[in-house]
Design a protein around this motif. Structure first.
Motif, PDB file in Angstrom:
ATOM      1  N   HIS A 384      -6.491  92.724 140.287  1.00 18.17           N
ATOM      2  CA  HIS A 384      -5.255  93.271 139.714  1.00 18.17           C
ATOM      3  C   HIS A 384      -4.983  94.635 140.329  1.00 18.17           C
ATOM      4  O   HIS A 384      -5.805  95.554 140.223  1.00 18.17           O
ATOM      5  CB  HIS A 384      -5.370  93.405 138.195  1.00 18.17           C
ATOM      6  CG  HIS A 384      -4.243  94.174 137.579  1.00 18.17           C
ATOM      7  ND1 HIS A 384      -2.946  93.700 137.540  1.00 18.17           N
ATOM      8  CD2 HIS A 384      -4.207  95.404 136.993  1.00 18.17           C
ATOM      9  CE1 HIS A 384      -2.175  94.585 136.957  1.00 18.17           C
ATOM     10  NE2 HIS A 384      -2.908  95.634 136.606  1.00 18.17           N
ATOM     11  N   ALA A 385      -3.838  94.758 140.987  1.00 17.50           N
ATOM     12  CA  ALA A 385      -3.417  96.041 141.550  1.00 17.50           C
ATOM     13  C   ALA A 385      -2.397  96.677 140.607  1.00 17.50           C
ATOM     14  O   ALA A 385      -1.432  96.021 140.195  1.00 17.50           O
ATOM     15  CB  ALA A 385      -2.798  95.842 142.933  1.00 17.50           C
ATOM     16  N   THR A 386      -2.611  97.928 140.250  1.00 15.92           N
ATOM     17  CA  THR A 386      -1.697  98.598 139.331  1.00 15.92           C
ATOM     18  C   THR A 386      -0.323  98.770 139.969  1.00 15.92           C
ATOM     19  O   THR A 386      -0.191  98.959 141.175  1.00 15.92           O
ATOM     20  CB  THR A 386      -2.239  99.976 138.918  1.00 15.92           C
ATOM     21  OG1 THR A 386      -2.450 100.780 140.087  1.00 15.92           O
ATOM     22  CG2 THR A 386      -3.559  99.830 138.168  1.00 15.92           C
ATOM     23  N   GLU A 387       0.704  98.677 139.150  1.00 17.83           N
ATOM     24  CA  GLU A 387       2.072  98.866 139.647  1.00 17.83           C
ATOM     25  C   GLU A 387       2.235 100.283 140.200  1.00 17.83           C
ATOM     26  O   GLU A 387       1.808 101.262 139.576  1.00 17.83           O
ATOM     27  CB  GLU A 387       3.073  98.607 138.529  1.00 17.83           C
ATOM     28  CG  GLU A 387       4.525  98.755 138.951  1.00 17.83           C
ATOM     29  CD  GLU A 387       5.490  98.409 137.840  1.00 17.83           C
ATOM     30  OE1 GLU A 387       6.299  99.292 137.454  1.00 17.83           O
ATOM     31  OE2 GLU A 387       5.427  97.278 137.326  1.00 17.83           O
ATOM     32  N   THR A 388       2.863 100.371 141.367  1.00 20.62           N
ATOM     33  CA  THR A 388       2.993 101.657 142.039  1.00 20.62           C
ATOM     34  C   THR A 388       4.442 101.896 142.429  1.00 20.62           C
ATOM     35  O   THR A 388       5.064 101.058 143.086  1.00 20.62           O
ATOM     36  CB  THR A 388       2.126 101.708 143.314  1.00 20.62           C
ATOM     37  OG1 THR A 388       0.776 101.415 142.979  1.00 20.62           O
ATOM     38  CG2 THR A 388       2.196 103.075 143.960  1.00 20.62           C
ATOM     39  N   THR A 389       4.991 103.036 142.036  1.00 22.76           N
ATOM     40  CA  THR A 389       6.329 103.452 142.449  1.00 22.76           C
ATOM     41  C   THR A 389       6.197 104.687 143.335  1.00 22.76           C
ATOM     42  O   THR A 389       5.481 105.626 143.001  1.00 22.76           O
ATOM     43  CB  THR A 389       7.218 103.758 141.237  1.00 22.76           C
ATOM     44  OG1 THR A 389       7.377 102.565 140.456  1.00 22.76           O
ATOM     45  CG2 THR A 389       8.592 104.236 141.670  1.00 22.76           C
ATOM     46  N   PHE A 390       6.896 104.658 144.463  1.00 23.47           N
ATOM     47  CA  PHE A 390       6.764 105.743 145.442  1.00 23.47           C
ATOM     48  C   PHE A 390       8.079 105.923 146.187  1.00 23.47           C
ATOM     49  O   PHE A 390       8.998 105.095 146.061  1.00 23.47           O
ATOM     50  CB  PHE A 390       5.629 105.431 146.423  1.00 23.47           C
ATOM     51  CG  PHE A 390       5.749 104.096 147.089  1.00 23.47           C
ATOM     52  CD1 PHE A 390       6.368 103.973 148.326  1.00 23.47           C
ATOM     53  CD2 PHE A 390       5.254 102.951 146.480  1.00 23.47           C
ATOM     54  CE1 PHE A 390       6.500 102.745 148.941  1.00 23.47           C
ATOM     55  CE2 PHE A 390       5.369 101.705 147.089  1.00 23.47           C
ATOM     56  CZ  PHE A 390       5.992 101.602 148.327  1.00 23.47           C
ATOM     57  N   THR A 391       8.183 106.993 146.934  1.00 20.24           N
ATOM     58  CA  THR A 391       9.402 107.285 147.695  1.00 20.24           C
ATOM     59  C   THR A 391       9.096 107.406 149.176  1.00 20.24           C
ATOM     60  O   THR A 391       7.973 107.721 149.566  1.00 20.24           O
ATOM     61  CB  THR A 391      10.060 108.591 147.213  1.00 20.24           C
ATOM     62  OG1 THR A 391       9.132 109.674 147.380  1.00 20.24           O
ATOM     63  CG2 THR A 391      10.477 108.487 145.752  1.00 20.24           C
ATOM     64  N   GLU A 392      10.122 107.126 149.987  1.00 16.50           N
ATOM     65  CA  GLU A 392      10.039 107.269 151.435  1.00 16.50           C
ATOM     66  C   GLU A 392      11.319 107.933 151.931  1.00 16.50           C
ATOM     67  O   GLU A 392      12.413 107.650 151.441  1.00 16.50           O
ATOM     68  CB  GLU A 392       9.901 105.909 152.110  1.00 16.50           C
ATOM     69  CG  GLU A 392       8.555 105.253 151.884  1.00 16.50           C
ATOM     70  CD  GLU A 392       7.649 105.384 153.084  1.00 16.50           C
ATOM     71  OE1 GLU A 392       7.736 106.413 153.784  1.00 16.50           O
ATOM     72  OE2 GLU A 392       6.857 104.463 153.322  1.00 16.50           O
ATOM     73  N   GLU A 393      11.187 108.791 152.937  1.00 19.09           N
ATOM     74  CA  GLU A 393      12.347 109.368 153.592  1.00 19.09           C
ATOM     75  C   GLU A 393      12.850 108.395 154.653  1.00 19.09           C
ATOM     76  O   GLU A 393      12.059 107.845 155.428  1.00 19.09           O
ATOM     77  CB  GLU A 393      11.997 110.700 154.236  1.00 19.09           C
ATOM     78  CG  GLU A 393      11.757 111.837 153.255  1.00 19.09           C
ATOM     79  CD  GLU A 393      13.020 112.231 152.491  1.00 19.09           C
ATOM     80  OE1 GLU A 393      14.129 112.060 153.060  1.00 19.09           O
ATOM     81  OE2 GLU A 393      12.904 112.694 151.353  1.00 19.09           O
ATOM     82  N   SER A 394      14.169 108.163 154.700  1.00 15.50           N
ATOM     83  CA  SER A 394      14.750 107.242 155.668  1.00 15.50           C
ATOM     84  C   SER A 394      16.106 107.763 156.119  1.00 15.50           C
ATOM     85  O   SER A 394      16.544 108.850 155.715  1.00 15.50           O
ATOM     86  CB  SER A 394      14.915 105.853 155.044  1.00 15.50           C
ATOM     87  OG  SER A 394      16.002 105.851 154.149  1.00 15.50           O
ATOM     88  N   SER A 395      16.798 106.968 156.939  1.00 16.36           N
ATOM     89  CA  SER A 395      18.132 107.346 157.407  1.00 16.36           C
ATOM     90  C   SER A 395      19.124 107.446 156.263  1.00 16.36           C
ATOM     91  O   SER A 395      20.139 108.132 156.364  1.00 16.36           O
ATOM     92  CB  SER A 395      18.620 106.319 158.423  1.00 16.36           C
ATOM     93  OG  SER A 395      18.651 105.028 157.836  1.00 16.36           O
TER      94      SER A 395
END
Length: 418
Positions: A384-395
């Motif tokens: 079981h992998a814990t839910e992960t929310t993250f951000t990325e810089e893009s165009s």
């Protein structure tokens, strides 16, 4: 426009070493079916078959006859990644994979033993849909490593043994990226290729271990496997012509990319509490802090004003621990059952290419002894992998993603003693 392409190149580099399913970072733990059934708890001390070579070569002194073991693990991940800006979810981004392994232990006398192992410590295949909105940041990635590891062990006295070995590590990588949401800027479609790279390499590493047997019911093992510094050399293709000089669509250059496979240390204990029941445990440390930077170079490249650089990314990884505990119960001379639980700490800051998270292992397995020479192991684990929310810089600015899911791992193994 150059910034958009540079972001893509960064994501391509990260993806070379991503793992979406089984262990923290991009580590592979599936070395045996017997180990899988106990969540790999006690692996450096148990030595119930020849697969112990992968975790502690010193334990080869516990064998009084030659043994060969062949194992295969099937990993079925179910990882979904949602792009919140596009309201689009990429499902099952990590496809079904097969992880083989083989081992041979040969006692020489009551002091020395030799061994040979073929297995993997790191590897992944991931595949996002070509129409994924963030296809410029995530596409198809394949990294395969193979470790050929001869070892030797020496028994110093009745309680203490030491061992060591060298490894030839071969690695092969392939990846593709697509325009995704950048398509309108290039008058193309989201499925059009943006960047691709493929290449292979090899290097040497070493490992050592020690085993202390208090008595026949209690023992401790410790082992260390060195880092591997791989220098990939492969064809890098710039389909939109923004990085390689002269800037032409479809230009190809030979890129050089160093990748560190981190060092691993493990401490294990095994305690037979009764004739039928034993407990075992492990603490494994991985030196992820050595994974600091990814930088591909070629004299023809110009990345963000840096001559000779094709792409570059600083990494934010820290050393992590994996904790495991398990139990083994001998029903009768023919049947043995086992179970285990493990907690695998998150190693790096999550990104779209490496949505790393804490992982929990729930394992069970069994051994059937057909005869005194032949036995069969099976094991199954739910991760079981814990839910992960993250951000990325893009165009398109800062994008938010959420990764959810886990994996089911099944394995079978045959052991034969001569």
């Amino acid at each position: 426009m150059s910034i958009k392409i540079n972001r893509t190149a960064i994501a391509v580099t990260i993806a070379l070493t991503s793992l979406q399913a089984h262990s923290a970072g991009f580590q592979v733990s599936e070395h045996s079916a017997s180990g899988l059934g106990r969540a790999f708890a006690g692996e450096a001390a148990i030595a119930d078959n020849a697969s112990v070579i992968a975790r502690n070569p010193a334990a080869m002194t516990m064998f009084d006859s030659a043994q060969i073991s062949a194992a295969g693990s099937i990993v079925d991940p179910s990882i979904d990644v949602k792009d919140h800006a596009a309201n689009q979810t990429a499902k099952d981004v990590a496809p079904l994979s097969f992880v083989p392994a083989g081992y041979y232990v040969q006692p020489i006398n009551d002091k020395f033993a030799l061994g040979l192992a073929l297995f993997t410590n790191y590897g992944v295949t991931t595949d996002y849909p070509t129409s994924f909105a963030s296809g410029d940041l995530a596409g198809k990635t394949s990294l395969i490593t193979v470790n050929l590891n001869p070892s030797i062990a020496y028994r110093i006295n009745d309680q203490f043994s030491i061992g060591g070995g060298v490894s030839l590590v071969y690695a092969d990588a392939e990846l593709n990226r697509h325009l995704g949401r950048l398509a309108p800027l290039f008058s193309g479609s989201p499925e059009d290729k943006l960047i691709s790279m493929e290449g292979d390499t090899w290097d040497w590493s070493w490992n050592v271990g020690a085993l202390y047997e208090v008595n026949e019911d209690h023992r401790f093992g410790v082992s260390y496997r060195s880092q591997v510094s791989l220098d990939f050399e492969g064809d890098f293709t710039d389909y939109e012509g923004t990085i390689i000089e002269p800037k032409q669509k479809g230009s190809t250059a030979v890129g050089n990319l160093p990748v560190v496979l981190p060092a691993i240390a493990e401490f294990s204990g095994y305690h037979s509490l009764t004739k039928e029941f034993a407990v075992h445990y492990s603490v494994q440390w991985t030196q992820w802090s050595k994974f600091e930077e990814l930088k591909a170079t070629n004299d023809k490249c110009n990345y963000n004003g840096m001559s000779g650089v094709c792409f570059m990314k600083d990494e934010k990884y820290e050393d992590n621990f994996r904790w495991a505990i398990g139990g083994t119960y001998r029903i009768n001379p023919e049947w043995t059952v086992r179970t285990g639980f493990a907690f695998d700490e998150q190693a790096g800051k999550p990104t779209l290419s490496i949505p790393d998270s804490d992982r929990y292992w729930y394992s069970a397995g069994a051994t059937w002894a057909y005869s005194s020479q032949l036995s069969v192991d099976v094991g199954v684990t739910y991760i079981h992998a814990t839910e992960t929310t993250f951000t990325e810089e893009s165009s398109a600015g800062e994008l938010t993603f959420t990764s959810t899911g886990g994996a089911v791992v099944g394995a079978a193994q045959v052991n034969y003693s001569f």
